[in-house]
Design a protein around this motif. Sequence first.
Motif, PDB file in Angstrom:
ATOM      1  N   GLU A  14      12.282  -2.224   2.882  1.00  0.00           N
ATOM      2  CA  GLU A  14      11.600  -2.419   4.157  1.00  0.00           C
ATOM      3  C   GLU A  14      10.371  -1.518   4.262  1.00  0.00           C
ATOM      4  OE1 GLU A  14      12.271  -4.704   6.520  1.00  0.00           O
ATOM      5  OE2 GLU A  14      13.701  -5.488   5.077  1.00  0.00           O
ATOM      6  N   GLU A  15       9.943  -0.940   3.172  1.00  0.00           N
ATOM      7  CA  GLU A  15       8.809  -0.036   3.175  1.00  0.00           C
ATOM      8  C   GLU A  15       7.507  -0.782   3.465  1.00  0.00           C
ATOM      9  OE1 GLU A  15       7.318   3.568   0.449  1.00  0.00           O
ATOM     10  OE2 GLU A  15       7.607   1.691  -0.614  1.00  0.00           O
ATOM     11  N   ASP A  16       6.688  -0.159   4.293  1.00  0.00           N
ATOM     12  CA  ASP A  16       5.366  -0.680   4.590  1.00  0.00           C
ATOM     13  C   ASP A  16       4.540  -0.626   3.300  1.00  0.00           C
ATOM     14  OD1 ASP A  16       2.682  -1.007   5.391  1.00  0.00           O
ATOM     15  OD2 ASP A  16       2.985   0.099   7.258  1.00  0.00           O
ATOM     16  N   PRO A  17       3.986  -1.746   2.863  1.00  0.00           N
ATOM     17  CA  PRO A  17       3.228  -1.749   1.608  1.00  0.00           C
ATOM     18  C   PRO A  17       2.003  -0.841   1.655  1.00  0.00           C
ATOM     19  CG  PRO A  17       3.044  -3.872   2.707  1.00  0.00           C
ATOM     20  CD  PRO A  17       4.059  -3.078   3.465  1.00  0.00           C
ATOM     21  N   ARG A  18       1.470  -0.588   2.849  1.00  0.00           N
ATOM     22  CA  ARG A  18       0.329   0.334   2.960  1.00  0.00           C
ATOM     23  C   ARG A  18       0.760   1.751   2.595  1.00  0.00           C
ATOM     24  NH1 ARG A  18      -1.203  -0.355   9.035  1.00  0.00           N
ATOM     25  NH2 ARG A  18       1.031   0.069   9.063  1.00  0.00           N
ATOM     26  N   VAL A  19       1.963   2.120   3.001  1.00  0.00           N
ATOM     27  CA  VAL A  19       2.484   3.448   2.690  1.00  0.00           C
ATOM     28  C   VAL A  19       2.727   3.571   1.189  1.00  0.00           C
ATOM     29  CG1 VAL A  19       4.402   5.045   3.064  1.00  0.00           C
ATOM     30  CG2 VAL A  19       3.469   3.763   4.989  1.00  0.00           C
ATOM     31  N   ALA A  61       5.307   7.020   8.229  1.00  0.00           N
ATOM     32  CA  ALA A  61       4.534   6.739   9.450  1.00  0.00           C
ATOM     33  C   ALA A  61       3.374   7.731   9.567  1.00  0.00           C
ATOM     34  CB  ALA A  61       5.437   6.830  10.670  1.00  0.00           C
ATOM     35  N   PRO A  62       2.380   7.588   8.702  1.00  0.00           N
ATOM     36  CA  PRO A  62       1.267   8.529   8.741  1.00  0.00           C
ATOM     37  C   PRO A  62       0.421   8.398  10.008  1.00  0.00           C
ATOM     38  CG  PRO A  62       0.990   6.949   6.952  1.00  0.00           C
ATOM     39  CD  PRO A  62       2.255   6.618   7.642  1.00  0.00           C
ATOM     40  N   GLU A  63      -0.118   9.520  10.450  1.00  0.00           N
ATOM     41  CA  GLU A  63      -1.011   9.528  11.601  1.00  0.00           C
ATOM     42  C   GLU A  63      -2.417   9.201  11.109  1.00  0.00           C
ATOM     43  OE1 GLU A  63      -0.779  13.269  13.656  1.00  0.00           O
ATOM     44  OE2 GLU A  63       1.323  13.467  13.092  1.00  0.00           O
ATOM     45  N   ILE A  64      -2.997   8.147  11.642  1.00  0.00           N
ATOM     46  CA  ILE A  64      -4.292   7.668  11.168  1.00  0.00           C
ATOM     47  C   ILE A  64      -5.387   8.730  11.289  1.00  0.00           C
ATOM     48  CG2 ILE A  64      -6.105   5.933  11.467  1.00  0.00           C
ATOM     49  CD1 ILE A  64      -3.803   3.979  12.218  1.00  0.00           C
ATOM     50  N   PRO A  65      -5.530   9.423  12.416  1.00  0.00           N
ATOM     51  CA  PRO A  65      -6.577  10.449  12.476  1.00  0.00           C
ATOM     52  C   PRO A  65      -6.382  11.551  11.423  1.00  0.00           C
ATOM     53  CG  PRO A  65      -5.790   9.955  14.677  1.00  0.00           C
ATOM     54  CD  PRO A  65      -4.861   9.268  13.712  1.00  0.00           C
ATOM     55  N   ARG A  66      -5.138  11.908  11.166  1.00  0.00           N
ATOM     56  CA  ARG A  66      -4.855  12.944  10.163  1.00  0.00           C
ATOM     57  C   ARG A  66      -5.142  12.425   8.763  1.00  0.00           C
ATOM     58  NH1 ARG A  66      -4.970  17.041   7.473  1.00  0.00           N
ATOM     59  NH2 ARG A  66      -3.163  18.315   7.049  1.00  0.00           N
ATOM     60  N   LEU A  67      -4.835  11.161   8.499  1.00  0.00           N
ATOM     61  CA  LEU A  67      -5.172  10.553   7.203  1.00  0.00           C
ATOM     62  C   LEU A  67      -6.667  10.651   6.947  1.00  0.00           C
ATOM     63  CD1 LEU A  67      -3.165   7.191   7.148  1.00  0.00           C
ATOM     64  CD2 LEU A  67      -2.737   9.206   5.747  1.00  0.00           C
ATOM     65  N   VAL A  91      -7.624   6.436  -3.170  1.00  0.00           N
ATOM     66  CA  VAL A  91      -7.065   7.082  -1.977  1.00  0.00           C
ATOM     67  C   VAL A  91      -7.819   6.602  -0.743  1.00  0.00           C
ATOM     68  CG1 VAL A  91      -6.744   9.290  -0.778  1.00  0.00           C
ATOM     69  CG2 VAL A  91      -6.172   9.096  -3.204  1.00  0.00           C
ATOM     70  N   ARG A  92      -9.134   6.539  -0.832  1.00  0.00           N
ATOM     71  CA  ARG A  92      -9.935   6.052   0.296  1.00  0.00           C
ATOM     72  C   ARG A  92      -9.528   4.629   0.670  1.00  0.00           C
ATOM     73  NH1 ARG A  92     -14.832   4.807  -1.728  1.00  0.00           N
ATOM     74  NH2 ARG A  92     -14.361   2.635  -1.427  1.00  0.00           N
ATOM     75  N   ASN A  93      -9.380   3.770  -0.308  1.00  0.00           N
ATOM     76  CA  ASN A  93      -8.973   2.389  -0.041  1.00  0.00           C
ATOM     77  C   ASN A  93      -7.591   2.328   0.598  1.00  0.00           C
ATOM     78  OD1 ASN A  93     -11.379   1.400  -1.091  1.00  0.00           O
ATOM     79  ND2 ASN A  93     -10.527   1.139  -3.138  1.00  0.00           N
ATOM     80  N   ALA A  94      -6.680   3.180   0.154  1.00  0.00           N
ATOM     81  CA  ALA A  94      -5.334   3.208   0.726  1.00  0.00           C
ATOM     82  C   ALA A  94      -5.369   3.669   2.181  1.00  0.00           C
ATOM     83  CB  ALA A  94      -4.430   4.107  -0.107  1.00  0.00           C
ATOM     84  N   VAL A  95      -6.185   4.668   2.478  1.00  0.00           N
ATOM     85  CA  VAL A  95      -6.315   5.145   3.860  1.00  0.00           C
ATOM     86  C   VAL A  95      -6.919   4.048   4.733  1.00  0.00           C
ATOM     87  CG1 VAL A  95      -7.548   6.786   5.349  1.00  0.00           C
ATOM     88  CG2 VAL A  95      -6.386   7.595   3.284  1.00  0.00           C
ATOM     89  N   GLU A  96      -7.888   3.325   4.209  1.00  0.00           N
ATOM     90  CA  GLU A  96      -8.540   2.262   4.974  1.00  0.00           C
ATOM     91  C   GLU A  96      -7.589   1.115   5.311  1.00  0.00           C
ATOM     92  OE1 GLU A  96     -12.075   1.263   2.789  1.00  0.00           O
ATOM     93  OE2 GLU A  96     -13.124   3.046   3.501  1.00  0.00           O
ATOM     94  N   LEU A  97      -6.508   0.965   4.565  1.00  0.00           N
ATOM     95  CA  LEU A  97      -5.531  -0.073   4.870  1.00  0.00           C
ATOM     96  C   LEU A  97      -4.873   0.122   6.238  1.00  0.00           C
ATOM     97  CD1 LEU A  97      -3.699  -0.425   1.446  1.00  0.00           C
ATOM     98  CD2 LEU A  97      -5.323  -2.036   2.471  1.00  0.00           C
ATOM     99  N   PHE A  98      -4.913   1.354   6.738  1.00  0.00           N
ATOM    100  CA  PHE A  98      -4.287   1.653   8.015  1.00  0.00           C
ATOM    101  C   PHE A  98      -5.187   1.311   9.201  1.00  0.00           C
ATOM    102  CE2 PHE A  98      -1.778   3.990   5.020  1.00  0.00           C
ATOM    103  CZ  PHE A  98      -0.499   3.846   5.511  1.00  0.00           C
ATOM    104  N   GLY A  99      -6.393   0.839   8.925  1.00  0.00           N
ATOM    105  CA  GLY A  99      -7.266   0.390   9.992  1.00  0.00           C
ATOM    106  C   GLY A  99      -8.063   1.489  10.648  1.00  0.00           C
ATOM    107  N   GLU A 100      -8.724   1.083  11.701  1.00  0.00           N
ATOM    108  CA  GLU A 100      -9.594   1.990  12.432  1.00  0.00           C
ATOM    109  C   GLU A 100      -8.795   2.889  13.370  1.00  0.00           C
ATOM    110  OE1 GLU A 100     -12.999   2.383  12.271  1.00  0.00           O
ATOM    111  OE2 GLU A 100     -12.844   1.090  10.527  1.00  0.00           O
TER     112      GLU A 100
END
Length: 104
Positions: A14-19, A61-67, A91-100
């Motif tokens: 059940e893992e989020d593929p973005r994570v 459950a990463p925090e987007i601002p902290r990412l 890494v940049r591309n992976a962080v961008e998967l979490f959106g704005e």
Amino acid sequence: MLRSLGQRSVTGSEEDPRVAELRTAVSRLRRELAAHPAEFPDRPIAEDELAALAAMAVTGAPEIPRLRRSLLLIAGAIGSVSALAGSLADVRNAVELFGETPRG
């Protein structure tokens, strides 16, 4: 790797593929940084922020601002090391998967 933003992994978890993507990218950059022979003044900053990203990926459950903050610090610390450019881009591309980050 990641097929599309809304799809789940086919492994049955059940893992989020973005994570999963973030964890993979961070792990690769950490390995490459550890193996890189050159010492540079901001290396400890990059190592600390990569550790923070890895810890966020473990929680699932990463925090987007902290990412984004960690990404900026890592890019500033190792951005001029061309041997790490590909992994840093991952890494940049992976962080961008979490959106704005939501604004105000």
